[in-house]
Scaffold this active site. Structure first.
Site, PDB file in Angstrom:
ATOM      1  CG  HIS A  53      -0.415   0.121   2.531  1.00  0.00           C
ATOM      2  ND1 HIS A  53       0.367  -0.844   3.106  1.00  0.00           N
ATOM      3  CD2 HIS A  53      -0.494   1.126   3.446  1.00  0.00           C
ATOM      4  CE1 HIS A  53       0.733  -0.447   4.311  1.00  0.00           C
ATOM      5  NE2 HIS A  53       0.234   0.750   4.548  1.00  0.00           N
ATOM      6  CG  HIS A  55       0.122   4.452   4.635  1.00  0.00           C
ATOM      7  ND1 HIS A  55      -0.619   3.681   5.504  1.00  0.00           N
ATOM      8  CD2 HIS A  55      -0.710   5.426   4.185  1.00  0.00           C
ATOM      9  CE1 HIS A  55      -1.855   4.177   5.578  1.00  0.00           C
ATOM     10  NE2 HIS A  55      -1.937   5.229   4.792  1.00  0.00           N
ATOM     11  CG  ASP A  57       5.011   3.044   7.334  1.00  0.00           C
ATOM     12  OD1 ASP A  57       4.061   3.524   6.672  1.00  0.00           O
ATOM     13  OD2 ASP A  57       4.864   2.088   8.131  1.00  0.00           O
ATOM     14  CG  HIS A  58       4.159   0.213   4.188  1.00  0.00           C
ATOM     15  ND1 HIS A  58       3.942  -1.086   4.572  1.00  0.00           N
ATOM     16  CD2 HIS A  58       3.810   0.976   5.259  1.00  0.00           C
ATOM     17  CE1 HIS A  58       3.466  -1.104   5.807  1.00  0.00           C
ATOM     18  NE2 HIS A  58       3.379   0.134   6.250  1.00  0.00           N
ATOM     19  CG  HIS A 109      -3.918   0.268   6.817  1.00  0.00           C
ATOM     20  ND1 HIS A 109      -3.878   0.921   8.031  1.00  0.00           N
ATOM     21  CD2 HIS A 109      -2.750   0.555   6.193  1.00  0.00           C
ATOM     22  CE1 HIS A 109      -2.726   1.585   8.118  1.00  0.00           C
ATOM     23  NE2 HIS A 109      -2.026   1.384   7.019  1.00  0.00           N
ATOM     24  CG  ASP A 131       0.691  -1.100   7.855  1.00  0.00           C
ATOM     25  OD1 ASP A 131       1.608  -1.911   8.113  1.00  0.00           O
ATOM     26  OD2 ASP A 131       0.871   0.126   7.764  1.00  0.00           O
ATOM     27  CG  HIS A 169       3.989  -1.521  11.593  1.00  0.00           C
ATOM     28  ND1 HIS A 169       4.841  -0.448  11.727  1.00  0.00           N
ATOM     29  CD2 HIS A 169       3.265  -1.297  10.469  1.00  0.00           C
ATOM     30  CE1 HIS A 169       4.623   0.403  10.720  1.00  0.00           C
ATOM     31  NE2 HIS A 169       3.674  -0.092   9.940  1.00  0.00           N
TER      32      HIS A 169
HETATM   33 FE    FE Z   1       2.828   0.927   8.121  1.00  0.00          FE
HETATM   34 ZN    ZN Z   2       0.109   1.774   6.529  1.00  0.00          ZN
END
Ligand code: FE
Ligand code: ZN
Length: 257
Positions: A53, A55, A57-58, A109, A131, A169
């Site tokens: 996805h 985001h 942090d990905h 998410h 996530d 995570h």
């Molecule tokens: Fe994340």
């Molecule tokens: Zn995420």
């Protein structure tokens, strides 16, 4: 023989890497540095990047990894991830490292979130779920509805019990604290909490989990269990329906400290 490695990133992310000693595939490289270091340390070629996805942090490390990427970036068709990438939707397959990854649509998410399932030939299946599903928890509903998340989690829960759950995570211990509040009498939650505490104290990840383990401890996969329904009703679930239970659990978890 393929090896599975969790590369720690930021404060609590894992970038999952699969490699055969020569070539590697990474999932959700939010940061390029840990991936570069792992590739360099073992002299691996980067064969593909899989993204679940959009985001940061990905996807934050995708462009920095491109110069040494020998294959493609794959990602969700419905989301804006760093281009160019091969757009994927549920039912698609990605072949890399001689392995076949099946794509699942798992909105909730984010609106276009996908997951990858690699069904092992000589080993257990692997699930890369970003996530969506966490050990003992699930992702926040930033873009999707409780009904979407319930359907996404149901699809993942239906995978074989020995499927290894590679989520992004290290939230397991805090999720287990919430799970114990939902189901104080669940002995599996208490046992898994002790096991995960020992792992964290030893500096090792609590992941991967398995689908079978999650079915025993994860309240978001247990929305039909009477004790979970009762706890959710006490926190405001409108009725006993699995979607209403999940919605109430998710809101309860958002304010749980
Ligand atoms: Fe994340
Ligand atoms: Zn995420």
């Amino acid at each position: 023989m393929t090896k599975l490695v969790a590369l720690p990133a930021f404060t609590d992310n894992y970038i999952w890497m699969l490699h055969d000693g020569q070539r590697a595939v990474v999932v959700d490289p939010g940061d390029a540095a840990p991936v570069q270091a792992a590739l360099d340390a073992q002299g691996l070629e980067l064969a593909a990047i899989l993204v679940t996805h959009h985001h940061p942090d990905h996807v934050g490390g995708v462009d920095a990894l491109r110069p040494r990427l020998k294959g493609a970036v794959y990602g969700p068709a419905k989301e804006a991830i760093p281009a160019p990438f091969v757009p994927l939707a549920g039912g698609a397959r990605v072949e890399v490292l001689g392995l076949s990854f099946e794509v699942f649509d798992v909105p909730g998410h984010t609106a276009g979130h996908i997951a990858y399932v690699q069904r092992g030939v000589e080993r257990d299946a692997l699930l890369f779920c970003g996530d969506t599903l966490f050990s003992a928890g699930c992702g926040r509903l930033f873009e999707g509805t409780p009904a979407q998340m319930a359907a996404s989690l149901a699809a993942l829960a239906a995978l074989p019990g020995d499927t290894r759950v590679c989520c992004t995570h290290e939230y397991t211990l805090s999720n287990l604290r919430f799970a114990a509040a939902v189901e104080p009498a669940n002995a599996d939650i208490a046992a898994h909490t002790a096991a995960c505490r020992a792992r964290r104290e030893a500096g090792t990840p609590t992941l991967p989990s398995t689908i079978a383990q999650e079915l025993r401890i994860n309240p978001f996969l247990r929305c039909g269990v009477p004790a979970v329904v009762a706890a959710a009703r006490a926190e405001g679930a409108a009725n006993d329906d699995a979607v209403a239970v999940l919605a109430a659990l998710r809101e309860w978890k958002n304010r749980f400290r």
